[in-house]
Design an enzyme around this catalytic site. Structure first.
Site, PDB file in Angstrom:
ATOM      1  N   HIS A   1      -2.208  -1.025  -3.442  1.00 42.18           N
ATOM      2  CA  HIS A   1      -3.101   0.120  -3.243  1.00 42.18           C
ATOM      3  C   HIS A   1      -2.299   1.391  -3.501  1.00 42.18           C
ATOM      4  CE1 HIS A   1      -5.192  -2.556  -0.025  1.00 42.18           C
ATOM      5  NE2 HIS A   1      -5.547  -2.902  -1.242  1.00 42.18           N
TER       6      HIS A   1
ATOM      7  N   ASP B   1      -4.505  -4.734   5.659  1.00 40.11           N
ATOM      8  CA  ASP B   1      -4.856  -5.637   4.566  1.00 40.11           C
ATOM      9  C   ASP B   1      -3.684  -6.577   4.303  1.00 40.11           C
ATOM     10  OD1 ASP B   1      -6.373  -6.756   2.541  1.00 40.11           O
ATOM     11  OD2 ASP B   1      -6.072  -5.112   1.126  1.00 40.11           O
TER      12      ASP B   1
ATOM     13  N   SER C   1       0.870  -1.176   0.000  1.00 33.54           N
ATOM     14  CA  SER C   1       0.000   0.000   0.000  1.00 33.54           C
ATOM     15  C   SER C   1       0.907   1.227   0.000  1.00 33.54           C
ATOM     16  CB  SER C   1      -0.930  -0.057   1.230  1.00 33.54           C
ATOM     17  OG  SER C   1      -1.791   1.051   1.278  1.00 33.54           O
TER      18      SER C   1
END
Length: 191
Positions: A40, A133, A13
């Protein structure tokens, strides 16, 4: 002795673009498995992300497409707005199911599907990021006998994601970013 590994799934991310550049630049061109990533980045333009990564990657980088079978020595990036799954038939599946942890694509969804499809023949890598995540997905990979790898949170650009993965799943290897590609080459490229 650990069984042969069929796929490496990875997630990142915040700070992930830089981390992916470094990781992919260091991979052996003879890598004997596909690399499948959820990153992400905050951008919906996955084709641009692939183009940027192809500039430094030793392996070709593609956007993952529905019903495609991932090939060894290639990197696949999850498309924006879809969960990316690995099916039992070895092909990609895309889903517009609800967001998981505010994300679609979700690292956990990819990791869990890969663990279910490949069991102990799956490896997962969690790198820099600002949420949790990937932690549950890495736990599933390790519960199925797969290999768990985590970027060392102490040197990650953003430590939250790798720290959450370590807390939830532990790891078979926890290394600084610069040491991850050499480890993957030792594990997954022919000598």
């Amino acid at each position: 002795m650990r069984p042969r590994t069929d796929v490496l799934v990875l997630g990142c991310s915040a700070g992930g673009l830089r981390a992916l550049h470094i990781l992919l630049a260091g991979l052996d061109t003879r890598l004997a498995l596909p690399v499948v990533a959820v990153c992400h980045t905050g951008s919906d333009d996955v084709s641009l992300l692939c183009e940027l990564l192809n500039r430094s990657s030793t392996l070709p980088v593609h956007e993952a497409m529905e019903r495609t079978t991932p090939q060894a020595g290639h990197v696949y990036i999850a498309p924006s707005g879809y969960h990316l799954l690995l099916g039992g038939d070895g092909r990609f599946a895309l889903s517009v199911d609800p967001r998981v942890g505010f994300a679609r694509p979700s690292i956990d969804v990819l990791f869990e599907s890969a663990a279910d499809a490949h069991g102990p023949r799956c490896a997962g890598l969690v790198m820099t990021g600002a949420n949790s995540d990937g932690a549950l997905g890495l736990a599933r990979i390790r519960a199925h006998g797969g290999l768990g790898l985590v970027q060392d949170p102490a040197e990650a650009e953003v430590s939250v994601m790798p720290a959450a993965a370590l807390a939830q799943a532990g790891a078979d290897h926890c290394l600084p970013l610069a040491q991850l590609a050499p480890l993957l080459n030792r594990l997954f490229a022919p000598e």
